[in-house]
Design an enzyme around this catalytic site. Structure first.
Site, PDB file in Angstrom:
ATOM      1  N   THR A 100     -15.803 -16.963  32.271  1.00  0.00           N
ATOM      2  CA  THR A 100     -15.900 -16.728  30.828  1.00  0.00           C
ATOM      3  C   THR A 100     -15.740 -18.057  30.104  1.00  0.00           C
ATOM      4  O   THR A 100     -14.920 -18.887  30.501  1.00  0.00           O
ATOM      5  CB  THR A 100     -14.834 -15.728  30.327  1.00  0.00           C
ATOM      6  OG1 THR A 100     -14.948 -15.632  28.904  1.00  0.00           O
ATOM      7  CG2 THR A 100     -13.414 -16.139  30.685  1.00  0.00           C
ATOM      8  N   THR A 108     -15.575 -11.775  26.732  1.00  0.00           N
ATOM      9  CA  THR A 108     -16.375 -11.419  27.918  1.00  0.00           C
ATOM     10  C   THR A 108     -15.441 -10.836  28.962  1.00  0.00           C
ATOM     11  O   THR A 108     -14.306 -11.291  29.108  1.00  0.00           O
ATOM     12  CB  THR A 108     -17.037 -12.697  28.480  1.00  0.00           C
ATOM     13  OG1 THR A 108     -18.028 -13.106  27.560  1.00  0.00           O
ATOM     14  CG2 THR A 108     -17.656 -12.473  29.848  1.00  0.00           C
TER      15      THR A 108
END
Ligand code: ASP
Length: 348
Positions: A264, A213
Site C-alpha cells: 500500500t 487500500t
C-alpha cells in the site's frame, strides 16, 4: 494360530495404513498457520486520530484477522482466508476499497484488485471496475475461470456478471468523507495548475487522499502462501489511471519458494520499483530474511526515490514483517493464534 496371524496381519495393515496418516496429521499440525493484513499507509499519527476512530480501525482489523484465521484454523485454504479478510474490509467504509473507495477526478469510483497463489503462481487482476461489489472475488474468478490474468473496465464487469458476481450502482461506493477528500484534492490540483506545477501527486500531495487500500497474505496448513490486494486507488485519479494494486509483482506477489506480499502506498513508485516481487526476489535469490528484504526495499530503495508506503510480508515459516516508511500503517497479524495489531510507528 491361523486366527492369530490374521489378527496380526490386520493389525500390521492397519498400522501401515495409519502411520502415514498420523505422520501427515503431525506434519500439518506442525505447519504454522498465519495471516497478516493492512488497511493502508500514510500520515497517521496519534495527534490526528480520535480515540473513537482508533478503536473503530482496531476492531475492523481484528475482525478481518479473525475471519481469515478461522478458515485457516479449520484446515481451510489460504486463498479463502485472504478473500474473507479482504471482503470484510471492502464492505467497511473506513477503508479505501469497495464501499468507502476514493473518488476519481470525475467523481466516480474505479476499483483495482489482484490475487496470487504461491503454489502454482496463478494470478488474477482487475483494473477500473465501477460496478462490481467485491473486486477481490472478481480477481479470484478471473484467476480460476478465465484464460487471462488481467481484465479491465467494461469487459471485466461483463465477466463478473457471467460469473454470477454481484453488481451494484457506482454510487453504492459513495461516502461523505471520501467526497470531501475529493473536493480538497481538486482544490489542490487547481492550485498546482495555476502555478504551473504539473507534477501533481508528487509535490505537496496529501498522502492521506489515497489511504486505506486493503490487503492480506495468508499461510495454510498445507504450507501454501496467497497474497491479495483491493483498492479504490488514488483520489482524483485521471484518464483511467491504474495503480500498483492490480499489478502482479508491484502491489501483490506470492511464491511458496520465497514469500507473499501485499503493498500500500504511492502506486506510481510501487510500479516502477516492482516492490512486491523485488522483496520476494531478494529472499529467493539472495537468501535474505523477509525482514531484511522488506527493510531494504521500503526504506533504502523506495524512500530515497520519494516513494511512500509499506508492505505486509509473510513466509512459509509463518514469519511476518510489516515495514512502512510513512508515519503509520493500519496493520495486523495472527500467527498460531497470537494477534498483533498496530497503527503508528512505535508499535512494532
Ligand atoms: N497503492 C494504491 C494506489 O496507488 C493506493 C494506496 O495504497 O494508498 O492505487
Amino acid at each position: 494360530m491361523q486366527k492369530l496371524s490374521i489378527a496380526a496381519l490386520i493389525s500390521t495393515v492397519c498400522t501401515l495404513a495409519l502411520v502415514p496418516m498420523a505422520v501427515q496429521a503431525e506434519t500439518n499440525e506442525q505447519q504454522p498457520i498465519a495471516i497478516a493484513i493492512h488497511g493502508g499507509a500514510g500520515t497517521i499519527t496519534r495527534e490526528n486520530m480520535s480515540p473513537e476512530r482508533e478503536a473503530q480501525f482496531k476492531q475492523a482489523l481484528q475482525d478481518a484477522l479473525d475471519a481469515g484465521y478461522a478458515i485457516l484454523e479449520q484446515g481451510g485454504e489460504s486463498i479463502d482466508a485472504v478473500i474473507a479478510a479482504i471482503q470484510l474490509m471492502e464492505e467497511n467504509p473506513l477503508f479505501n476499497a469497495g464501499k468507502g473507495a476514493v473518488y476519481t477526478y470525475t467523481g466516480e469510483h474505479e476499483l483495482d484488485a489482484s490475487i496470487m497463489r504461491g503454489d502454482t503462481l496463478d494470478a488474477g487482476a482487475v483494473s477500473g471496475v465501477k460496478t462490481v461489489r467485491s473486486p477481490i472475488a472478481l480477481v479470484r474468478a478471473i484467476m480460476e475461470n478465465s484464460r487471462h490474468v488481467m481484465l479491465s473496465g467494461a469487459g471485466a464487469e461483463q465477466f463478473a456478471s457471467e460469473q454470477g458476481l454481484e453488481r451494484v450502482e457506482n454510487s453504492f461506493f459513495n461516502t461523505e468523507h471520501r467526497y470531501q477528500q475529493l473536493e480538497r484534492a481538486l482544490e489542490q490540483l487547481r492550485e498546482q495548475e495555476k502555478t504551473g506545477d504539473h507534477i501533481a501527486y508528487q509535490s505537496n500531495w496529501d498522502p492521506n487522499f489515497n489511504m486505506g487500500t486493503v490487503g492480506a497474505v495468508a499461510l495454510d496448513r498445507q504450507g501454501n502462501l496467497v497474497a491479495g490486494t483491493s483498492t479504490g486507488g488514488m483520489t482524483a485519479k485521471q484518464y483511467g489511471r491504474i495503480g500498483d494494486s492490480p499489478i502482479i509483482g508491484a502491489g501483490t506477489w506470492a511464491d511458496n519458494s520465497s514469500c507473499a506480499v501485499s503493498a500500500t502506498g504511492h502506486g506510481e513508485y510501487f510500479i516502477r520499483f516492482h516492490v512486491a516481487a523485488a522483496i520476494c526476489s531478494r529472499v529467493k535469490y539472495l537468501g535474505e530474511s523477509i525482514a531484511t528484504a522488506g527493510e531494504y526495499v521500503i526504506h533504502d530503495t523506495l524512500l530515497p526515490a520519494g516513494g511512500t508506503g509499506g508492505v505486509i510480508i509473510l513466509d512459509r515459516d509463518g514469519n511476518v514483517s510489516m515495514p512502512f516508511n510513512t508515519e503509520g500503517m493500519y496493520r495486523g497479524s495472527k500467527v498460531n493464534g497470537k494477534v498483533t495489531i498496530g497503527i503508528y510507528q512505535e508499535e512494532e
